[in-house]
Design a protein around this motif. Structure first.
Motif, PDB file in Angstrom:
ATOM      1  N   HIS A 156       0.790  -1.230   0.000  1.00 27.65           N
ATOM      2  CA  HIS A 156       0.000   0.000   0.000  1.00 27.65           C
ATOM      3  C   HIS A 156       0.826   1.287   0.000  1.00 27.65           C
ATOM      4  O   HIS A 156       0.306   2.341  -0.373  1.00 27.65           O
ATOM      5  CB  HIS A 156      -0.928   0.031   1.222  1.00 27.65           C
ATOM      6  N   ASP A 188       2.890   3.809  -1.380  1.00 30.12           N
ATOM      7  CA  ASP A 188       3.211   4.143  -2.765  1.00 30.12           C
ATOM      8  C   ASP A 188       4.671   4.560  -2.944  1.00 30.12           C
ATOM      9  O   ASP A 188       5.350   4.124  -3.880  1.00 30.12           O
ATOM     10  CB  ASP A 188       2.284   5.259  -3.249  1.00 30.12           C
ATOM     11  N   GLN A 217       7.508   2.536  -5.097  1.00 28.63           N
ATOM     12  CA  GLN A 217       8.214   3.168  -6.212  1.00 28.63           C
ATOM     13  C   GLN A 217       9.724   3.128  -5.973  1.00 28.63           C
ATOM     14  O   GLN A 217      10.508   2.917  -6.904  1.00 28.63           O
ATOM     15  CB  GLN A 217       7.749   4.606  -6.381  1.00 28.63           C
ATOM     16  N   GLY A 273      -2.054  -7.251  -6.941  1.00 25.31           N
ATOM     17  CA  GLY A 273      -2.770  -6.025  -6.644  1.00 25.31           C
ATOM     18  C   GLY A 273      -1.991  -5.008  -5.839  1.00 25.31           C
ATOM     19  O   GLY A 273      -2.517  -3.938  -5.511  1.00 25.31           O
ATOM     20  N   SER A 274      -0.736  -5.298  -5.521  1.00 29.55           N
ATOM     21  CA  SER A 274       0.074  -4.387  -4.701  1.00 29.55           C
ATOM     22  C   SER A 274       0.548  -3.192  -5.508  1.00 29.55           C
ATOM     23  O   SER A 274       0.646  -3.229  -6.733  1.00 29.55           O
ATOM     24  CB  SER A 274       1.281  -5.133  -4.129  1.00 29.55           C
ATOM     25  N   ARG A 275       0.887  -2.128  -4.787  1.00 29.46           N
ATOM     26  CA  ARG A 275       1.484  -0.966  -5.448  1.00 29.46           C
ATOM     27  C   ARG A 275       2.837  -1.335  -6.034  1.00 29.46           C
ATOM     28  O   ARG A 275       3.248  -0.782  -7.058  1.00 29.46           O
ATOM     29  CB  ARG A 275       1.643   0.186  -4.443  1.00 29.46           C
ATOM     30  N   HIS A 312       2.238  -2.778  -9.396  1.00 32.39           N
ATOM     31  CA  HIS A 312       1.733  -1.696 -10.259  1.00 32.39           C
ATOM     32  C   HIS A 312       2.893  -0.861 -10.790  1.00 32.39           C
ATOM     33  O   HIS A 312       2.993  -0.617 -12.005  1.00 32.39           O
ATOM     34  CB  HIS A 312       0.769  -0.816  -9.464  1.00 32.39           C
ATOM     35  N   HIS A 313       3.781  -0.434  -9.891  1.00 33.34           N
ATOM     36  CA  HIS A 313       4.907   0.404 -10.316  1.00 33.34           C
ATOM     37  C   HIS A 313       5.913  -0.393 -11.147  1.00 33.34           C
ATOM     38  O   HIS A 313       6.539   0.171 -12.055  1.00 33.34           O
ATOM     39  CB  HIS A 313       5.577   1.043  -9.103  1.00 33.34           C
ATOM     40  N   GLU A 332       5.250  -2.804 -13.246  1.00 30.88           N
ATOM     41  CA  GLU A 332       4.715  -2.905 -14.612  1.00 30.88           C
ATOM     42  C   GLU A 332       4.845  -1.570 -15.343  1.00 30.88           C
ATOM     43  O   GLU A 332       5.207  -1.530 -16.527  1.00 30.88           O
ATOM     44  CB  GLU A 332       3.256  -3.358 -14.562  1.00 30.88           C
ATOM     45  N   ARG A 333       4.556  -0.474 -14.657  1.00 30.47           N
ATOM     46  CA  ARG A 333       4.691   0.858 -15.279  1.00 30.47           C
ATOM     47  C   ARG A 333       6.133   1.138 -15.705  1.00 30.47           C
ATOM     48  O   ARG A 333       6.373   1.848 -16.681  1.00 30.47           O
ATOM     49  CB  ARG A 333       4.240   1.934 -14.298  1.00 30.47           C
ATOM     50  N   PRO A 340       5.930  -7.998 -13.639  1.00 29.76           N
ATOM     51  CA  PRO A 340       5.372  -8.218 -12.307  1.00 29.76           C
ATOM     52  C   PRO A 340       5.045  -9.701 -12.130  1.00 29.76           C
ATOM     53  O   PRO A 340       4.346 -10.298 -12.950  1.00 29.76           O
ATOM     54  CB  PRO A 340       4.093  -7.373 -12.318  1.00 29.76           C
ATOM     55  N   ARG A 395       3.274 -12.385  -9.709  1.00 33.80           N
ATOM     56  CA  ARG A 395       2.306 -12.452  -8.618  1.00 33.80           C
ATOM     57  C   ARG A 395       2.554 -13.717  -7.792  1.00 33.80           C
ATOM     58  O   ARG A 395       2.657 -14.805  -8.346  1.00 33.80           O
ATOM     59  CB  ARG A 395       0.894 -12.477  -9.188  1.00 33.80           C
TER      60      ARG A 395
END
Length: 255
Positions: free
Chosen positions: A123, A125, A129, A148-150, A153-154, A156-157, A162, A164
């Motif tokens: 969670h 952020d 990052q 589903g974690s931040r 998310h980061h 992959e961006r 990522p 899992r």
């Protein structure tokens, strides 16, 4: 029924000096990916090099298990780290392990946070990052984390893969996060309970939360903690049960 290949990872190299934790060599004969402690929550240069050599000999992928700088707390205490410093420390840990891996004829092939840092990046952020920034500074390595974690998310961006994962021996909240270790029954110690959780994950893509609710999860890897009581027995029976169920077991990274 989901029968695609599943990776089995384990936290290894978590001793320090003359102190040993878990049976690294036995687990390396069972798992497909090794999350090797990089000296910040556990591990030391000799332990890192030894485990990398054993992993290379067993054909097991080497991953850097990065952590807060917290040997005394085994990396299980949250630290409000400056993101720039945290990114540098992640880079430092990957580089140190990669040197040991290369001396053993292999290389670091992915990264996974440990303990409190792992949970924070679900969670938090800025710390998520920061971990990704540290990985990216080293290279384009896959990152293991909670679905589903931040963190994922980061990752992959940033163009990182990522990965899992779920845990064989940990209880889950209804929100699909890990029950804190300070809570009762947070760790599954019964082999039967561990086997049931793994088979449900591999075959149905489901978890049963601590309140009895059913969680749908998509995973690429299952973690077997090396320091859980009975870890080798759990891992041996998990590998056999997956084979009996027709679920292939294979590393998620191929050199």
């Amino acid at each position: 029924m989901n029968t695609r290949a599943i990776d089995l990872n384990s936290d290894l190299g978590e001793g320090f000096g003359i102190w040993r934790l878990g049976d690294d060599e036995a687990l390396l004969g069972i798992v497909t990916s090794a999350n090797v402690a990089c000296g910040f929550h556990a591990g030391d240069p000799s332990t890192m090099r030894r485990v990398c050599g054993q992993a290379a000999g067993a054909g097991v992928a080497v991953g850097a298990q990065v952590s807060y700088r917290d040997l005394a707390g085994f990396g299980r205490r949250f630290i409000d780290a400056d993101p720039a410093e945290l990114a540098d420390e992640v880079l430092y840990q990957i580089g140190a392990l990669d040197a040991c891996a290369k001396a053993a004829g292999t290389a670091v092939e992915y990264v996974k946070p440990h303990g409190a840092l792992y949970n924070a990046t679900v969670h938090h952020d800025r710390q998520a990052q920061a971990v990704v920034d540290g990985v990216k500074a080293f290279g384009d390595l896959p990152v293991l984390g909670l679905p589903g974690s931040r963190l994922l998310h980061h990752a992959e961006r940033a163009g990182l893969r990522p990965v899992r994962e779920a845990f064989a021996d940990r209880a889950y909240t209804p929100e699909a996060t890990l029950v804190p270790r300070t809570a009762p029954n947070a760790v599954l110690t019964s082999t039967d309970a561990v086997l049931a959780q793994v088979l449900r994950l591999a075959e149905r893509g489901e978890l049963i939360a601590a309140d009895g609710s059913v969680l749908k999860v998509e995973i690429d890897s299952i973690c077997l903690h090396g320091d859980t009581p009975g870890a080798v027995e759990h891992a041996t029976k998990i590998r056999a049960a997956l084979a009996d169920a027709g679920v292939p077991v294979a590393r998620f990274v191929v050199r």
